[in-house]
Design an enzyme around this catalytic site. Structure first.
Site, PDB file in Angstrom:
ATOM      1  N   LYS A 192       0.464 -28.827  61.469  1.00 37.51           N
ATOM      2  CA  LYS A 192      -0.491 -28.092  60.624  1.00 37.51           C
ATOM      3  C   LYS A 192      -1.347 -29.072  59.819  1.00 37.51           C
ATOM      4  CE  LYS A 192      -0.597 -25.333  56.420  1.00 37.51           C
ATOM      5  NZ  LYS A 192      -1.344 -24.137  56.842  1.00 37.51           N
ATOM      6  N   CYS A 204     -10.258  -3.238  53.804  1.00 29.52           N
ATOM      7  CA  CYS A 204      -8.977  -3.880  53.481  1.00 29.52           C
ATOM      8  C   CYS A 204      -9.086  -4.473  52.076  1.00 29.52           C
ATOM      9  CB  CYS A 204      -8.632  -4.938  54.524  1.00 29.52           C
ATOM     10  SG  CYS A 204      -6.894  -5.457  54.509  1.00 29.52           S
ATOM     11  N   HIS A 208     -13.540  -8.971  56.025  1.00 27.29           N
ATOM     12  CA  HIS A 208     -13.175 -10.266  56.612  1.00 27.29           C
ATOM     13  C   HIS A 208     -14.367 -11.206  56.682  1.00 27.29           C
ATOM     14  CE1 HIS A 208     -10.367  -7.190  58.012  1.00 27.29           C
ATOM     15  NE2 HIS A 208      -9.472  -8.123  57.822  1.00 27.29           N
TER      16      HIS A 208
HETATM   17  N1  GLN Z   1      -3.018  -3.586  49.063  1.00 25.36           N
HETATM   18  C1  GLN Z   1      -3.139  -4.736  49.900  1.00 25.36           C
HETATM   19  C2  GLN Z   1      -4.365  -5.540  49.508  1.00 25.36           C
HETATM   20  O1  GLN Z   1      -5.329  -4.970  49.133  1.00 25.36           O
HETATM   21  C3  GLN Z   1      -3.241  -4.366  51.362  1.00 25.36           C
HETATM   22  C4  GLN Z   1      -3.243  -5.585  52.253  1.00 25.36           C
HETATM   23  C5  GLN Z   1      -3.239  -5.294  53.745  1.00 25.36           C
HETATM   24  O2  GLN Z   1      -3.667  -4.262  54.177  1.00 25.36           O
HETATM   25  N2  GLN Z   1      -2.768  -6.199  54.550  1.00 25.36           N
HETATM   26  O3  GLN Z   1      -4.383  -6.737  49.563  1.00 25.36           O
HETATM   27 ZN    ZN Z   2      -5.596  -3.855  55.235  1.00 27.84          ZN
END
Ligand code: GLN
Ligand code: ZN
Length: 764
Positions: free
Chosen positions: A18, A732, A700
């Protein structure tokens, strides 16, 4: 009788690979440093195999980034879009494929079967040509020979290589599968030539991995096995066909008809296939028994293993080989480095190096009788007995609670339609309510504070003051943005599983138990060794504090039982279902405590719900049933007017929508923005019964989306989701982003929701 391993972790006990990779990528090391580190690691790993008394060492299992990528390179299958030709590629070009460059996105990455290792998906065209570039792969064979070792080169088999590849332009499905299978005759000459070269070097055995045999392969693919292996067979080179992760019992007659000289079976995941092998695998060929768990951290119960091996030894004699169940890639490297873990728990563990030693012990005990290994067997017995007797392993109260779970415990009681009425009355949210998924940017201040706290440089109260400040800041930001349901931002959490594991009893943590996830990325899963209890509330104080800062609703934020299970090393003395229910009960208590603290909206994240799916479809219903039940047990201790959310990421949910509906969360927020709301079609067809927040932008990427784009997605969503059930949120958590981009993106998102509200009320 031979002992061998299917593969060894390549990252290094100290994650040397790594760090060498990352220095190389940052341009901080001379170009020849990385290859040298790689060579040293290979040598060290072979010596570990030799020291453990293994008869052969695995070569070709090493890769700088990924073995599937190396196979694609070896066969000249370089995605044309990069403009690199068919190879050979220099190191920087190879890394461009793996990581992308300014002009081209990286090759796609996906999970290797049901592991947490991610491979790079070969990109093939319908008229793909293959050319052999085998120097690097053969060099490893030579390297081992120069060190006086007996190499057993390892290849990913032709069917597995093609099955796991993709043909951009063709949607996944029958047509794509047919297009890939049509490439087999073009690919086989490369394998044939490779095997010919091994034969010319007088290498006695090659291991060819066909883990796709653990899946439900279409008949055409199984039919292709015969021609494929006939086309590559050599008279003076023996082939060990390796299968793992599932039983291949149903395919055994077919495998026995192949021109191969040995078969490896995973007897940890699928022990019953030993019986099938006794009937169906010829006595005059090698049977490699995968008896040491390559997927988990537990020490082998040697007595048990010998009981399983004895009849096989009887049947196959010296043609019985002994091995880990699969490559040791999925295990941490060396337990000897763990000095801080509870010594009792430590005595129950074995990492890759220790697992190699276990193979040697098993072999000697089989050859010379158990007395020859009396000491090792006694140690193993003692570990088994101590584990059984340990108080944390058996918590009577937890066992009793799981045993007495009723149907009512796994149900909210009132159906969603009824809950919805009281929730609306209590929450009084606007149409198309806006929210986020939980985390806000983990700024360097937050990360530095946590690191200093861990090192003991920050007192508990100083640390808490800093975290409270970060929470207050996140709350202010959200109020200024005009979001409707707020979150505290998860500043105090290092990782969504570890954070809870550390506060539950039954979990242990390693210092160096790293496992490669992809490229230079490693994860250090916690270990569930005992029955789960929750000694004290885990999130209530933080959440109550955050709620006290604002008149708006503050969402409580928990990690669900299936994800806690899926991202840990799980005990092997209890079913996964039982462990999930134990976790569910501990989390249920937390949910109830949050409700009692005045929290009206509670999110229970289950991003790993889908990846727990078994490899064979026949096993899906049972898994989905207990996984959804565990979630409901966790979520069902609250009143009707408490709103339960869940969150899932990674697409491909369409085939498990009924199970997702069976979780019965009031609201699900879900990643969809990258697949352009493709997922919503599934939700439309299935008529998902509760509320949905389809992610309207991709967190992302650092790119700030415009309100119009999100509005367009929301308009599409309205075609399949009724207005009074549609939420607006990113796809996310935002912890990896910076504040500037986060603020800008959420401004646009809130604006999109406002425009939508106006549009809809104007139309009404
Ligand atoms: N509650 C988490 C966050 O917002 C969800 C993370 C995930 O979905 N992997 O970071
Ligand atoms: Zn997520």
């Amino acid at each position: 009788m031979k002992t061998h391993t299917l593969g060894f972790p390549r990252i290094g006990a100290q994650r040397e690979l790594k760090f060498a990779l990352e220095r190389h990528w940052r341009g901080e090391s001379l170009p020849d440093v990385l290859p040298q580190v790689a060579q040293d690691l290979r040598a060290r790993h072979w010596l570990a195999q030799r020291h453990a008394g293994l008869d052969v060492v695995a070569t070709g299992d090493f890769a700088l980034y990924d073995t599937m990528l190396d196979h694609a390179l070896m066969f000249g299958a370089v995605p044309a879009r990069f403009g690199f030709g068919t190879g050979p590629l220099d190191l920087d070009q190879q890394f461009a494929l793996a990581r992308g460059n300014a002009a081209h996105p990286a090759m796609e990455m996906t999970k290797w079967f049901d592991t947490n290792y991610h491979y790079l998906v070969p990109e093939l065209s319908e008229d793909q040509a293959f050319t052999l570039h085998a120097d690097a792969w053969l060099d490893a064979v030579r390297e081992a020979e120069h060190r006086g070792l007996a190499p057993k080169p390892v290849l990913i088999g032709p069917l597995t290589f093609l099955w796991l590849a993709k043909v951009p332009g063709l949607a996944t499905g029958a047509d794509e599968a047919a297009a890939k299978l049509a490439l087999l005759p073009r690919l086989l000459p490369c394998y044939a030539e490779l095997l010919r070269r091994l034969e010319a070097r007088a290498v006695p055995w090659v291991q060819i991995d066909e883990p796709v045999l653990a899946l439900d392969l279409p008949a055409e693919w199984l039919d292709a096995l015969g021609t494929a292996y006939a086309a590559i067979a050599r008279p003076h080179l023996k082939v060990l066909l390796a299968t793992y992760f599932e039983s291949v019992a149903s395919t055994l007659p077919r495998l026995a008809a192949l021109p191969v000289h040995g078969l490896h079976l995973d007897l940890v995941r699928a022990p019953a296939q030993a019986q099938d092998a006794l009937r169906l695998w010829p006595r005059d060929r090698v049977l490699s028994a995968g008896i040491v768990d390559g997927r988990n951290v537990w020490r082998t119960d040697l007595r048990d293993a010998l009981d399983c091996l004895a009849p096989l030894r009887e049947h196959w004699g010296d043609r019985l080989w002994i091995a880990p169940s699969c490559s040791l890639l999925h295990c941490p490297v060396d337990l000897a480095q763990e000095q801080r873990i509870d010594p009792q728990v430590r005595s129950w563990l074995a990492f890759a190096v220790q697992k190699l030693d276990e193979l040697g012990v098993l072999k000697r005990a089989l050859l010379d009788g158990p007395a020859a290994e009396a000491r090792a067997l006694a140690d193993s017995d003692a570990a088994v007995a101590a584990r059984r007797a340990h108080p944390v392993v058996h918590q009577a109260a937890t066992r009793a609670r799981v045993a007495s779970l009723t149907l009512e415990d796994a149900s909210r009681g009132t159906p969603y339609a009824g809950r919805r009425v009281v929730q609306r009355a209590r929450l009084a949210l606007p149409a198309f309510p806006t929210t986020t998924i939980g985390s806000f940017p983990q700024t360097s201040e937050i990360r530095v504070a946590r690191a200093r706290h861990r090192r003991g440089e920050l007192q508990q109260d100083q640390y808490e003051t800093l975290m409270r400040a970060a929470i207050a800041e996140a709350v202010q930001e959200q109020e200024a943005l005009g979001l409707d349901v707020l979150v505290h931002g998860e500043a105090e959490r290092n990782d969504m599983v570890e954070y809870f594991g550390e506060q539950l009893s039954g979990y242990a943590f390693t210092e160096h138990g790293w496992v490669q996830s992809y490229g230079s990325r490693c994860v250090k899963p916690p270990i569930i060794f005992g029955d789960i209890t929750r000694p004290a509330p885990m999130t209530v104080a933080w959440t109550r504090y955050a709620q006290g800062l604002t008149p708006r609703w503050m969402k409580g934020m928990l990690t669900g039982p299936v994800t806690m299970l899926q991202w840990s090393f799980v005990r092997d003395d209890l079913s996964r279902e039982a462990v999930a229910l134990q976790l569910a009960l501990a989390l249920r208590d937390e949910v109830v405590d949050l409700e009692a603290a005045g929290i009206a909206v509670i999110q229970i994240d289950e991003p790993a719900f889908r990846e727990g799916l078994p490899l064979r479809r026949a096993d899906w219903p049972a898994y989905l049933d207990w996984a959804a039940r565990a979630f409901r047990v966790c979520a069902s201790g609250v009143r009707d007017d408490t709103q339960v959310h869940t969150h899932m990421c990674y697409s491909e949910f369409n085939d498990i929508l009924p199970a997702i509906a069976a979780m019965d969360a009031d609201v699900i927020t879900i990643e969809t923005s990258r697949s352009r709301m493709e997922l919503l079609n599934g939700f439309g067809d299935f008529a998902y019964p509760n509320e949905i927040g389809p992610g309207v932008y991709d967190i992302h990427s650092p790119r700030v989306p415009r309100a119009e784009e999100m509005l367009a997605l929301l308009r599409k969503a309205r075609e399949v989701i009724p207005d009074d059930r549609l939420w607006v949120n990113p796809d996310c958590g935002l912890k990896t982003r910076g504040w500037d981009e986060t603020r800008a993106a959420l401004q646009q998102m809130v604006a999109a929701a406002q425009t939508l509200r106006q549009e809809v009320s104007a139309a009404a």
